[in-house]
Structures are given as structure tokens and as C-alpha cells.
Design a protein around this motif. Structure first.
Motif, PDB file in Angstrom:
ATOM      1  N   ARG A  37    -113.368   8.036 -39.993  1.00  0.00           N
ATOM      2  CA  ARG A  37    -112.760   8.568 -41.212  1.00  0.00           C
ATOM      3  C   ARG A  37    -111.377   9.139 -40.861  1.00  0.00           C
ATOM      4  O   ARG A  37    -111.136   9.607 -39.765  1.00  0.00           O
TER       5      ARG A  37
ATOM      6  N   GLU B  70    -107.458  14.425 -41.967  1.00  0.00           N
ATOM      7  CA  GLU B  70    -106.525  14.961 -42.948  1.00  0.00           C
ATOM      8  C   GLU B  70    -106.123  16.393 -42.623  1.00  0.00           C
ATOM      9  O   GLU B  70    -105.456  17.046 -43.412  1.00  0.00           O
TER      10      GLU B  70
ATOM     11  N   SER C   8    -125.520  26.185 -44.977  1.00  0.00           N
ATOM     12  CA  SER C   8    -125.166  24.915 -44.329  1.00  0.00           C
ATOM     13  C   SER C   8    -125.189  25.061 -42.817  1.00  0.00           C
ATOM     14  O   SER C   8    -125.682  24.186 -42.097  1.00  0.00           O
TER      15      SER C   8
ATOM     16  N   GLY D 224    -121.168  13.920 -39.307  1.00  0.00           N
ATOM     17  CA  GLY D 224    -120.649  13.734 -40.662  1.00  0.00           C
ATOM     18  C   GLY D 224    -120.981  14.896 -41.569  1.00  0.00           C
ATOM     19  O   GLY D 224    -120.140  15.377 -42.328  1.00  0.00           O
ATOM     20  N   LYS D 225    -122.227  15.383 -41.502  1.00  0.00           N
ATOM     21  CA  LYS D 225    -122.616  16.538 -42.330  1.00  0.00           C
ATOM     22  C   LYS D 225    -121.846  17.782 -41.928  1.00  0.00           C
ATOM     23  O   LYS D 225    -121.439  18.576 -42.786  1.00  0.00           O
ATOM     24  N   GLU D 226    -121.653  17.960 -40.628  1.00  0.00           N
ATOM     25  CA  GLU D 226    -120.915  19.126 -40.137  1.00  0.00           C
ATOM     26  C   GLU D 226    -119.483  19.128 -40.669  1.00  0.00           C
ATOM     27  O   GLU D 226    -118.962  20.155 -41.110  1.00  0.00           O
ATOM     28  N   GLU D 227    -118.852  17.979 -40.642  1.00  0.00           N
ATOM     29  CA  GLU D 227    -117.463  17.885 -41.097  1.00  0.00           C
ATOM     30  C   GLU D 227    -117.351  18.151 -42.593  1.00  0.00           C
ATOM     31  O   GLU D 227    -116.432  18.833 -43.048  1.00  0.00           O
ATOM     32  N   GLU D 228    -118.312  17.605 -43.360  1.00  0.00           N
ATOM     33  CA  GLU D 228    -118.216  17.741 -44.814  1.00  0.00           C
ATOM     34  C   GLU D 228    -118.738  19.079 -45.334  1.00  0.00           C
ATOM     35  O   GLU D 228    -118.166  19.649 -46.263  1.00  0.00           O
ATOM     36  N   SER D 229    -119.818  19.595 -44.738  1.00  0.00           N
ATOM     37  CA  SER D 229    -120.442  20.792 -45.308  1.00  0.00           C
ATOM     38  C   SER D 229    -120.038  22.087 -44.619  1.00  0.00           C
ATOM     39  O   SER D 229    -120.311  23.172 -45.144  1.00  0.00           O
TER      40      SER D 229
ATOM     41  N   ARG E 131    -114.901  21.189 -43.623  1.00  0.00           N
ATOM     42  CA  ARG E 131    -114.028  21.071 -44.800  1.00  0.00           C
ATOM     43  C   ARG E 131    -113.981  22.381 -45.597  1.00  0.00           C
ATOM     44  O   ARG E 131    -112.902  22.859 -45.943  1.00  0.00           O
TER      45      ARG E 131
ATOM     46  N   GLN F 113    -111.740  25.110 -44.162  1.00  0.00           N
ATOM     47  CA  GLN F 113    -110.289  24.988 -44.326  1.00  0.00           C
ATOM     48  C   GLN F 113    -109.756  25.981 -45.357  1.00  0.00           C
ATOM     49  O   GLN F 113    -108.605  26.414 -45.259  1.00  0.00           O
TER      50      GLN F 113
END
Length: 236
Positions: A64, A67, A139, A190-195, A198, A201
């Protein structure tokens, strides 16, 4: 993979996932057997989806886009390095399930994945919880629990390798155990990055996040840089 035509599989997905009549009232009317049947179908569809995704990501990995900037970017790029090496090891093992390849993959889990998770336990999770963002702590709790699951899968893989050496397991057993760890770890990332990452930030500064990267650098930095990680925490 299923023997079904695409339109048949899509129809099955639609029937299974479609909300059945009348909200709570409709759910109360549904027989337990019917609900269990739906759960089994959903589980089967999910396993099918993950198997297909595994073939795609291992055959032509595309990560991915990053960003973020600064310390968070460095951490996400760390994940990318680990994921690509994990995929490489699994592809190598599946093509040639030798003892040497199996042992190398076990070394990767113990030298990289387990220490990476332990570094997160020490620094990332406490920082995330300290921010007081709604829902973030729950989370973190969920992902922290997954670290224990990953530890158990790593142990199961190592035991499978030992049994292979003793002629008590087959190469297929070892490959299956490796796929179980790899799938869980990549989904966990993936879950760590999204939940977690992100949402962080919004509530953390670049300087506040650098200790997370520094702890990874201290723990597995030499391995990361040997595999292309370019971040530096010097002076931080």
C-alpha cells in the motif's frame, strides 16, 4: 478453486451477506441452525478470499502507498521491508521445502518478527493508549492480544520444523504452518496500520512518534538496514 462459476459464487456471496428481513425481529425468528450455516458459509468464503489474495500478493506483491512523512513513514516502511522478506521466505519454502529453507524461515520469525512485536509492546502500545483517542485503546488491546497468537503460531512452526527433521512431519506440514504464521502476521500489520497508526496521526507529533522507531532500530535495526530500510534515528 471451488468448482463454481463466477456468477454462482457471486450469487452465494450475495445471499450469505445480505441482511435478512426486519432487523432485530428478523434475527430473533432465524433458527439457530440457519445462523450456524450462514457462519460456516461466511468462514468458507473468507478462507477462499484469503487463499486467492495469498496467491496474488506472493506472485506480484504490491504494498500500500505510504502517505505519511517523518517517523510514521519510517515505521510503515519498516513494515514493508518485513512483509517483502516474509513473502520471499515463504515462496522459497513452498518451492523447495528443504530443512535449510525451513530453518532459515524459523530464524526469521525468531530474529525479526518476535523482537519486532516485543518492541511494539514496550513503546508503541503505551504511546497509543496515552493519547486518549476514542476507541484507540480497545484497538490496541485487540492487537496486543494478537501478538500472543502470533507467538503461538511461531512456536507451532518451529515444532513442525523439528518434527520434520525427526521424520515425524511432512514438508507439507511445515509449509502449512509457515502459511499460517505469514497470513496472520500480514493481516495483523494491515489492521495495525489502519486501526492504530492511522488514527494516531491525528493525535501524535513527529517527535512523539520517533521513540517508537528508535526502539525498532535498537531491536532489529541492523537486520532492517541490511534488507533496504533507510530510516535513521541518529540524534533523536
Amino acid at each position: 478453486m471451488t468448482g463454481l462459476r463466477v456468477d454462482e459464487l457471486e450469487a452465494l456471496e450475495t445471499r450469505t451477506c445480505h441482511k435478512r428481513g426486519g432487523g432485530a425481529e428478523g434475527r430473533e425468528r432465524a433458527a439457530v441452525e440457519d445462523l450456524l450455516d450462514q457462519v460456516r458459509t461466511i468462514e468458507w468464503l473468507l478462507r477462499l478470499h484469503l487463499a486467492a489474495m495469498r496467491e496474488v500478493t506472493e506472485g506480484s506483491p504490491r504494498l500500500r502507498p505510504v502517505e505519511a512523512e517523518g517517523s510514521l513513514r519510517a515505521f510503515l516502511e519498516l513494515h514493508d521491508v518485513v512483509v517483502l522478506e516474509m513473502r520471499r521466505h515463504l515462496s522459497e519454502l513452498r518451492e523447495a521445502p528443504t530443512m535449510d529453507n525451513a530453518r532459515r524461515f524459523a530464524e526469521f520469525w525468531h530474529r525479526v518478527i518476535v523482537p519486532h512485536a516485543q518492541a511494539e509492546d514496550r513503546v508503541l502500545w503505551p504511546l497509543a493508549r496515552s493519547l486518549g483517542l476514542g476507541g484507540l485503546s480497545s484497538s490496541v488491546d485487540s492487537l496486543e492480544a494478537e501478538h500472543h497468537e502470533i507467538d503461538e503460531l511461531v512456536d507451532a512452526y518451529t515444532m513442525a520444523v523439528d518434527r520434520l527433521e525427526q521424520k515425524d512431519a511432512t514438508p507439507a506440514d511445515v509449509v502449512g504452518a509457515a502459511q499460517a504464521v505469514r497470513g496472520t502476521v500480514e493481516l495483523h500489520f494491515g489492521k495495525e496500520e489502519e486501526s492504530v497508526l492511522r488514527p494516531m496521526q491525528r493525535g501524535v507529533t513527529d517527535e512523539q512518534f520517533w521513540p517508537v522507531v528508535a526502539e525498532q532500530d535498537r531491536t532489529i535495526g541492523p537486520w532492517l538496514r541490511a534488507h533496504g530500510w533507510q530510516a535513521t534515528t541518529a540524534g533523536r
